[in-house]
Design an enzyme around this catalytic site. Structure first.
Site, mmCIF file in Angstrom:
data_model
loop_
_atom_site.group_PDB
_atom_site.id
_atom_site.type_symbol
_atom_site.label_atom_id
_atom_site.label_comp_id
_atom_site.label_asym_id
_atom_site.label_seq_id
_atom_site.Cartn_x
_atom_site.Cartn_y
_atom_site.Cartn_z
ATOM 1 N N GLU A 199 -7.641 -4.237 -1.005
ATOM 2 C CA GLU A 199 -7.417 -3.814 0.521
ATOM 3 C C GLU A 199 -8.382 -4.456 1.277
ATOM 4 O OE1 GLU A 199 -7.687 -1.792 -2.232
ATOM 5 O OE2 GLU A 199 -5.557 -1.085 -2.365
ATOM 6 N N PHE A 222 -7.165 4.065 1.765
ATOM 7 C CA PHE A 222 -7.618 2.575 1.494
ATOM 8 C C PHE A 222 -7.816 1.798 2.735
ATOM 9 C CE2 PHE A 222 -4.656 4.005 -1.934
ATOM 10 C CZ PHE A 222 -5.598 4.917 -2.733
ATOM 11 N N HIS A 267 0.541 7.701 4.637
ATOM 12 C CA HIS A 267 0.015 8.851 3.666
ATOM 13 C C HIS A 267 -1.503 9.497 4.201
ATOM 14 C CE1 HIS A 267 3.230 6.892 1.448
ATOM 15 N NE2 HIS A 267 3.031 7.695 0.491
#
Lengths: 281, 312
Positions: free
Chosen positions: B58, B83, B109
């Site tokens: 990421e 992330f 999320h």
């Protein structure tokens, strides 16, 4: 490369070294060691390799250079000034309040700086993103990134290599300045990143090893990089930290320390002698 | 309730990317091995040459997106909020925020409504992290319609934007895409006894709470604040002045998010009693999202309880 061309590059490198010493001396801080180890490369890139225009620093189709080892900004600034991106006198404002020359490069303040860097490991990812974008845009420009050999201890560097290989970024050339020293000592003693070239090869990069003070080898390596299709190229150049100033050479202590007045005088005497010798040739 | 259409804002994100992609060829998408979950897979299907999977890396993705933005493209970089804001914080701060590059971070999320995956994936710290970056716009759309409008506004805006989307399908209460402006809140219900300021999926809960409070004789003003930074200061100050009591509601830690942004504003410009509803400095855990939200007090019922006690 003709002897004249080689001499011109040597003179440029010596002047970049003077700029590194003058600016860090004036700032009373900064990073001369790794700037000096890459001074020959900075000279080659800005006098010969990069397709850039000091009159139009934001030219859309220019080649991009990302100084991933951003702490060696004094070397980049000296090269940019030499190439005419801003007046050489400005080098003496390094790290001062109000100066365009920040301690680490800032793309929004300094003409010719293509990316703000300083936090190690990130610049090479940025360069990969630039190369990927250039391919999508159909631009023919090339992207170059300079990494320190200590910097490659950052895991993100290898994430970037995976990306560059996966997307076949043959417009990307990463250069590792292998001066063998980082802040805490020999890179092999701190946390061993060797064998560097083998690791880069294993990640799928076309990898060339050169002597980073030899302009002819540099010329051949960059030509090879341009001629290599389908994969990015890595150039691992063996260098000497602090190169060109006798008492700084191969000393980890000069990573992030500026010369005092006496040390400055000695360094400038040595660099002047190098320039005189070149002019006499 | 049963007839209210429910859509997860991550779905709105994915489909709006396609809509924008058709109109603008400078839009490209990065993902980090979560394209199916973040819904950028929809964009990938429509524009395979403009979707770049970076794998499970990421930090590298965020910095690569910065490079693409430096070349003049408008990259949307997606992964889970944990992330995007957490793991890649420093890349976002130094390679996107500091140079003020035109990267849009599509973080899905967010919050505890991730559900069964549990605490490791339930990011309740992203507003705090992203708000702390100078020049970063932070948005959390309340429903499908607002999410579509927010994604379009993010594309049109020049500079870094953090967008938080949810995994859980939540009620769509806007009848159509709202007239959306970054930094401007929306009054969902008028009232003068207490101001309920909510963001994300809590906006619908606040609206339900407002209706329930009305039946109990409490007139609540319900405001939806999709943009957490820059905060709609004028709207918040007016609500505080006219209502005299403020409740903030967010699916985020009470530390560093909407609640603290509102408290900072009010304590300096118009000291007003505040109650913060959010995740109370604790981790989430596994369970069905709807049950978790109830358990953590992220529900209309809890807002009503807090408001009634507050207005006594």
């Amino acid at each position: 490369m003709t002897p004249d061309e080689k001499k011109r590059l040597q003179v440029a490198a010596a002047r970049i070294r003077e700029g590194i010493i003058s600016s860090t001396h004036a700032a009373k801080c900064g990073h001369p060691g790794g700037s000096l180890s890459a001074a020959d490369l900075f000279a080659y890139l800005y006098c010969r390799e990069l397709n850039v225009d000091p009159e139009n620093p934001a030219w859309d189709d220019r080649d991009r250079f990302v100084l991933s080892k951003g702490h060696t900004a004094p070397g980049l600034y000296a090269a940019l000034a030499l190439r005419g991106f801003f007046p050489e006198e400005e080098l003496l404002t390094l790290r001062r309040i109000g100066s365009r020359l920040q301690g680490h490069p800032n793309m929004n303040e300094t003409p010719g700086v293509d990316m703000s860097t300083g936090s190690l490991g990130q610049g090479v990812s940025v360069a990969a993103g630039m190369a990927l974008a250039a391919k999508y845009q159909g631009k023919r420009c090339r992207v170059y990134a300079l990494l320190g050999d200590g910097e490659i201890e950052e895991g993100q560097v290898w994430e970037a290599m995976m990306l560059a290989h996966h997307y076949k970024l043959d417009n990307l050339c990463v250069i590792v300045d292998n001066n063998d020293l980082q802040i805490d000592g020999r890179i092999g003693d701190v946390i061993d990143p060797y064998p560097i070239a083998d690791k880069l090869k294993a990640f799928g990069l076309h990898t060339v090893e050169i002597d980073g003070s030899d302009f002819e080898q540099m010329e051949a390596a960059f030509a090879e990089a341009r001629a290599t299709g389908g994969v990015p190229t890595a150039i691992v150049m063996k260098t000497t930290k602090g190169k060109g100033v006798s008492y700084m050479e191969d000393q980890a202590g000069w990573h992030g320390k500026a010369p005092n007045d006496d040390e400055y005088a000695q360094a400038m005497t040595e660099l002047n002698a190098q320039l005189k010798e070149l002019e006499a040739m | 309730m049963a007839d209210v259409k429910k859509i997860a804002t991550r779905d709105s994100y994915g489909s709006t990317l396609i809509e924008l992609g058709r109109a603008h060829d400078d839009l490209i998408v990065f993902d980090a091995d979560l394209a199916g979950a973040t819904k950028t897979s929809l964009f990938k299907k429509a524009f395979p040459d403009r979707h770049f999977n970076c794998g499970i890396a990421e930090g590298n993705m965020m910095a690569a997106a910065a490079g693409a933005a430096a070349m003049g493209l408008v990259p949307f970089a997606s992964t889970f909020a944990m992330f995007a804001a957490g793991r890649a914080f420093e890349q976002v701060r130094n390679s996107i925020g500091y140079p003020h590059l035109n990267v849009k971070i599509g973080a899905t999320h967010g919050g505890i409504s991730v559900g069964e995956d549990g605490a490791s994936h339930q990011c309740c710290e992203d507003f705090a992290l992203m708000r702390s970056i100078p020049g970063m716009v932070v948005m959390c759309p309340a429903d499908d319609a607002e999410a579509r409008a927010a994604v379009k506004a993010a594309y049109a805006y020049r500079g870094p934007v953090y967008l938080r989307f949810g995994r859980l399908a939540t009620p769509v209460f806007h009848e159509q895409e709202p007239d959306f402006q970054i930094g401007r809140g929306e009054v969902l219900l008028n009232g003068g006894d207490v101001a309920i300021l909510a963001t994300g999926l809590m906006a619908y809960e606040a609206l339900q709470a407002g209706a329930a409070l009305r039946e109990k004789g409490v007139s609540a003003r319900v405001i939806n604040l999709c943009t957490i930074k820059p905060l709609d200061e004028e709207l918040v100050l007016r609500a505080a002045r006219e209502c005299g009591r403020v409740i903030t509601c967010e699916e985020h830690s009470v530390i560093g998010g909407l609640g603290e942004a509102v408290c900072s504003l009010l304590s300096e410009k118009l000291p007003t009693p505040v109650r913060r509803i959010g995740v109370n400095d604790e981790y989430g855990h596994s369970g069905p999202a709807v049950e978790l939200l109830k358990q953590f007090g992220l529900s209309a019922k809890h807002i009503v309880d807090v408001a009634l006690a507050f207005c006594k």
